[in-house]
Write an enzyme that holds these catalytic residues in place. Structure first.
Site, PDB file in Angstrom:
ATOM      1  N   CYS A   1       0.867  -1.138  -0.001  1.00  0.00           N
ATOM      2  CA  CYS A   1       0.206   0.040   0.015  1.00  0.00           C
ATOM      3  C   CYS A   1       1.028   1.291  -0.131  1.00  0.00           C
ATOM      4  CB  CYS A   1      -1.102  -0.036   1.067  1.00  0.00           C
ATOM      5  SG  CYS A   1      -0.271   0.083   2.956  1.00  0.00           S
TER       6      CYS A   1
ATOM      7  N   ASP B   1      -8.454   3.924   0.643  1.00  0.00           N
ATOM      8  CA  ASP B   1      -7.220   4.505   1.679  1.00  0.00           C
ATOM      9  C   ASP B   1      -7.919   5.007   3.041  1.00  0.00           C
ATOM     10  OD1 ASP B   1      -5.178   5.644   3.447  1.00  0.00           O
ATOM     11  OD2 ASP B   1      -4.188   6.678   1.835  1.00  0.00           O
TER      12      ASP B   1
ATOM     13  N   ASN C   1       2.383   1.745   4.321  1.00  0.00           N
ATOM     14  CA  ASN C   1       2.591   0.376   5.095  1.00  0.00           C
ATOM     15  C   ASN C   1       1.988   0.474   6.487  1.00  0.00           C
ATOM     16  OD1 ASN C   1       5.396  -1.981   5.571  1.00  0.00           O
ATOM     17  ND2 ASN C   1       3.376  -2.550   5.015  1.00  0.00           N
TER      18      ASN C   1
ATOM     19  N   CYS D   1      -1.550   1.189   7.116  1.00  0.00           N
ATOM     20  CA  CYS D   1      -2.929   0.855   7.487  1.00  0.00           C
ATOM     21  C   CYS D   1      -3.322  -0.541   6.519  1.00  0.00           C
ATOM     22  CB  CYS D   1      -3.869   2.036   6.898  1.00  0.00           C
ATOM     23  SG  CYS D   1      -3.660   3.375   7.965  1.00  0.00           S
ATOM     24  N   ARG D   2      -3.444  -0.295   5.281  1.00  0.00           N
ATOM     25  CA  ARG D   2      -3.846  -1.533   4.400  1.00  0.00           C
ATOM     26  C   ARG D   2      -3.040  -2.694   4.376  1.00  0.00           C
ATOM     27  NH1 ARG D   2      -5.111   2.286  -0.419  1.00  0.00           N
ATOM     28  NH2 ARG D   2      -3.102   3.090   0.451  1.00  0.00           N
ATOM     29  N   SER D   3      -1.894  -2.605   3.998  1.00  0.00           N
ATOM     30  CA  SER D   3      -1.253  -3.639   3.681  1.00  0.00           C
ATOM     31  C   SER D   3      -0.774  -4.582   5.039  1.00  0.00           C
ATOM     32  CB  SER D   3       0.346  -3.359   2.861  1.00  0.00           C
ATOM     33  OG  SER D   3       0.859  -2.574   3.513  1.00  0.00           O
TER      34      SER D   3
HETATM   35  P1  4NP Z   1      -1.743   2.940   4.055  1.00  0.00           P
HETATM   36  O1  4NP Z   1      -2.404   4.193   4.414  1.00  0.00           O
HETATM   37  O2  4NP Z   1      -1.249   3.136   2.538  1.00  0.00           O
HETATM   38  O3  4NP Z   1      -2.861   2.009   3.981  1.00  0.00           O
HETATM   39  O4  4NP Z   1      -0.868   2.455   4.883  1.00  0.00           O
HETATM   40  C1  4NP Z   1      -1.873   5.611   4.533  1.00  0.00           C
HETATM   41  C2  4NP Z   1      -0.998   6.052   5.639  1.00  0.00           C
HETATM   42  C3  4NP Z   1      -0.370   7.105   5.645  1.00  0.00           C
HETATM   43  C4  4NP Z   1      -0.559   8.023   4.557  1.00  0.00           C
HETATM   44  C5  4NP Z   1      -1.218   7.620   3.555  1.00  0.00           C
HETATM   45  C6  4NP Z   1      -1.970   6.460   3.478  1.00  0.00           C
HETATM   46  N1  4NP Z   1       0.358   8.966   4.587  1.00  0.00           N
HETATM   47  O5  4NP Z   1      -0.027  10.036   3.783  1.00  0.00           O
HETATM   48  O6  4NP Z   1       1.096   9.422   5.637  1.00  0.00           O
END
Ligand code: 4NP
Length: 158
Positions: A8, A124, A11, A13-15
């Site tokens: 993702c 997201d 790294n 939240c989703r992955s």
């Molecule tokens: P992820 O979520 O891609 O599912 O881990 C996010 C975590 C942090 C950010 C964006 C998406 N960020 O912009 O910091």
């Protein structure tokens, strides 16, 4: 041995949620020793950090502990190591494809293909509310079910 990498943006939240859910499903399917799972991000902002506390809380409610996971970014070696490199959204997939070596044999695709949702992304949840994390887990559980079936088929050689 088969190897699966979830990707993702951050790294956190989703992955990592996908890593935790899919690892638990592998354990329940008796495949824990036959399939290796990892996750990583495209962006570097959260490297070394544990998953977002909202992601951890939502996963905990479903009996999954994400606390030991630590964020890292996609590495060149990942393209040699993993059989499946599964993206949460289209931007992640584009970043993976842009770095994928011409001779790389890994299958690179959107994870939700395995939920019967071709072309769809795991939204997201980072800038949204807690319900976004429930939705992420629902989608991930569904895609993990489908991926287990696919991997069982491949391990059986059919
Ligand atoms: P992820 O979520 O891609 O599912 O881990 C996010 C975590 C942090 C950010 C964006 C998406 N960020 O912009 O910091």
């Amino acid at each position: 041995m088969m190897r699966v990498l979830f990707v993702c943006l951050g790294n956190i939240c989703r992955s990592p949620s996908a890593e935790g859910v899919f690892r638990e499903q592998l354990r329940q399917a008796g495949l824990a020793e036959r399939v290796e799972v990892d996750s990583c991000g495209i962006g570097h902002w959260h490297v070394g950090k544990a998953p977002d506390r909202r992601a951890q809380a939502a996963a905990n409610q479903r009996g999954i502990d994400l606390s030991a996971l630590r964020a890292r970014t996609l590495a060149a070696e990942d393209f040699e190591r993993f059989d499946y490199i599964l993206a949460m959204d289209h931007d992640n997939l584009a970043a993976i494809e842009a770095r994928k070596p011409a001779d790389c044999r890994a299958q690179t695709e959107l994870f939700l293909r395995y939920a019967g949702r071709p072309g769809e992304a795991v939204p997201d949840p980072y800038f949204g509310g807690d319900d976004g994390f429930e939705r992420v887990l629902d989608l991930i559980e569904s895609a993990s079910d489908g991926l287990i079936v696919e991997i069982q088929r491949r391990l059986a050689g059919s």
